[in-house]
Design a protein around this motif. Structure first.
Motif, PDB file in Angstrom:
ATOM      1  N   GLU A 123       1.065  -1.344  -0.014  1.00 45.43           N
ATOM      2  CA  GLU A 123      -0.063   0.004   0.136  1.00 45.43           C
ATOM      3  C   GLU A 123       0.761   1.083   0.115  1.00 45.43           C
ATOM      4  O   GLU A 123       0.613   2.303  -0.898  1.00 45.43           O
ATOM      5  CB  GLU A 123      -0.935   0.114   1.207  1.00 45.43           C
ATOM      6  N   LEU A 124       1.918   1.244   0.645  1.00 44.99           N
ATOM      7  CA  LEU A 124       2.719   2.546   0.846  1.00 44.99           C
ATOM      8  C   LEU A 124       3.559   2.675  -0.324  1.00 44.99           C
ATOM      9  O   LEU A 124       3.569   3.814  -0.781  1.00 44.99           O
ATOM     10  CB  LEU A 124       3.760   2.250   2.170  1.00 44.99           C
ATOM     11  N   ILE A 125       4.122   1.669  -0.865  1.00 42.91           N
ATOM     12  CA  ILE A 125       4.984   1.894  -2.085  1.00 42.91           C
ATOM     13  C   ILE A 125       4.131   2.265  -3.435  1.00 42.91           C
ATOM     14  O   ILE A 125       4.633   2.588  -4.361  1.00 42.91           O
ATOM     15  CB  ILE A 125       6.090   0.728  -2.300  1.00 42.91           C
ATOM     16  N   ARG A 126       2.835   1.724  -3.249  1.00 43.86           N
ATOM     17  CA  ARG A 126       1.770   2.233  -4.327  1.00 43.86           C
ATOM     18  C   ARG A 126       1.196   3.544  -4.086  1.00 43.86           C
ATOM     19  O   ARG A 126       0.143   3.880  -4.679  1.00 43.86           O
ATOM     20  CB  ARG A 126       1.009   0.917  -4.749  1.00 43.86           C
ATOM     21  N   HIS A 127       1.668   4.329  -3.068  1.00 44.21           N
ATOM     22  CA  HIS A 127       0.691   5.533  -2.360  1.00 44.21           C
ATOM     23  C   HIS A 127       0.741   6.456  -3.620  1.00 44.21           C
ATOM     24  O   HIS A 127       1.620   6.886  -4.399  1.00 44.21           O
ATOM     25  CB  HIS A 127       1.308   5.808  -1.474  1.00 44.21           C
ATOM     26  N   PRO A 130       3.941  10.543  -4.459  1.00 44.79           N
ATOM     27  CA  PRO A 130       5.026   9.876  -4.846  1.00 44.79           C
ATOM     28  C   PRO A 130       6.273  10.250  -3.748  1.00 44.79           C
ATOM     29  O   PRO A 130       7.008   9.158  -3.695  1.00 44.79           O
ATOM     30  CB  PRO A 130       5.388  10.769  -6.067  1.00 44.79           C
ATOM     31  N   ALA A 133       5.549   7.274  -1.139  1.00 51.91           N
ATOM     32  CA  ALA A 133       5.862   5.823  -1.868  1.00 51.91           C
ATOM     33  C   ALA A 133       7.508   5.929  -1.851  1.00 51.91           C
ATOM     34  O   ALA A 133       8.056   4.887  -1.373  1.00 51.91           O
ATOM     35  CB  ALA A 133       5.447   6.076  -3.286  1.00 51.91           C
ATOM     36  N   HIS A 134       8.354   7.053  -2.133  1.00 47.15           N
ATOM     37  CA  HIS A 134       9.715   7.050  -2.285  1.00 47.15           C
ATOM     38  C   HIS A 134      10.189   6.864  -0.715  1.00 47.15           C
ATOM     39  O   HIS A 134      11.191   5.995  -0.772  1.00 47.15           O
ATOM     40  CB  HIS A 134      10.163   8.392  -2.765  1.00 47.15           C
ATOM     41  N   SER A 136       8.788   5.587   1.690  1.00 44.22           N
ATOM     42  CA  SER A 136       8.635   4.091   2.072  1.00 44.22           C
ATOM     43  C   SER A 136       9.375   2.922   1.360  1.00 44.22           C
ATOM     44  O   SER A 136      10.150   2.036   1.989  1.00 44.22           O
ATOM     45  CB  SER A 136       7.049   3.534   1.385  1.00 44.22           C
ATOM     46  N   VAL A 137       9.738   3.265   0.216  1.00 43.13           N
ATOM     47  CA  VAL A 137      10.883   2.420  -0.689  1.00 43.13           C
ATOM     48  C   VAL A 137      12.146   2.543   0.054  1.00 43.13           C
ATOM     49  O   VAL A 137      12.785   1.592   0.226  1.00 43.13           O
ATOM     50  CB  VAL A 137      10.800   2.764  -1.883  1.00 43.13           C
ATOM     51  N   ALA A 155       7.165   6.822   5.903  1.00 42.10           N
ATOM     52  CA  ALA A 155       6.161   7.246   5.048  1.00 42.10           C
ATOM     53  C   ALA A 155       5.511   8.447   5.343  1.00 42.10           C
ATOM     54  O   ALA A 155       5.364   9.473   4.603  1.00 42.10           O
ATOM     55  CB  ALA A 155       5.115   6.355   4.834  1.00 42.10           C
TER      56      ALA A 155
END
Length: 158
Positions: A123-127, A130, A133-134, A136-137, A155
């Motif tokens: 869910e977080l990396i597809r937030h 951006p 998402a960044h 989180s990655v 996040a």
């Protein structure tokens, strides 16, 4: 309809591994097991073919010697609802010689690669934001076992 079923080649531990996997993962069972006859040199009594289900999905496995060890090119992905589930699978699969790998990956004691991934990570990396998402990655890249609280903190910008 054609069925496509993963087939796992073990050196000589298919029965032990399959018993472990089917005890660990809900909705799993050994469907059938057939052994090599004693007449097969060096293989008598080992697993010639085992059909099993993990999480309701069919798999096959066999003992066939050390010629083709597992690599990270193929892994089993486990989608986890929460941190407790991540921890349960992680602890069990890294026990007795398993190895932690980066980003939620591990190798079990037989060398099979697994990804133990909480749904929250996806869910977080597809937030849609951006930046979330960044972050989180970037947090995930520093982890071995995925820590949901640490991901959420990252996040949020913390």
């Amino acid at each position: 309809m054609t069925a496509v079923t993963p087939f796992l080649w073990f050196d000589d531990a298919a029965e032990e591994a399959v018993a472990f996997y089917t005890e660990l993962i809900p909705d799993s069972q050994i469907v059938s097991l057939r052994r090599y006859p004693d007449e097969v040199p060096g293989m008598g009594g080992k697993v010639m073919h085992v059909h099993f289900r993990l999480g309701g999905r069919d798999f096959l496995a066999m003992d066939a010697g050390p010629q083709f060890p597992f690599t990270e090119a193929v892994s089993l992905y486990v989608s986890c609802a929460d941190q407790a589930e991540v921890d349960r699978y992680w602890d069990a699969l890294t026990s007795d010689g398993g190895q932690e790998q980066p980003c939620g990956w591990l190798k079990d004691r037989w060398g099979l690669s697994w990804q133990i991934i909480p749904d929250r990570l996806m869910e977080l990396i597809r937030h849609p934001d951006p930046d979330v998402a960044h972050r989180s990655v970037q947090a995930m890249l520093k982890m071995r076992r995925i820590d949901i609280a640490a991901l959420e903190a990252a996040a949020a910008g913390g």
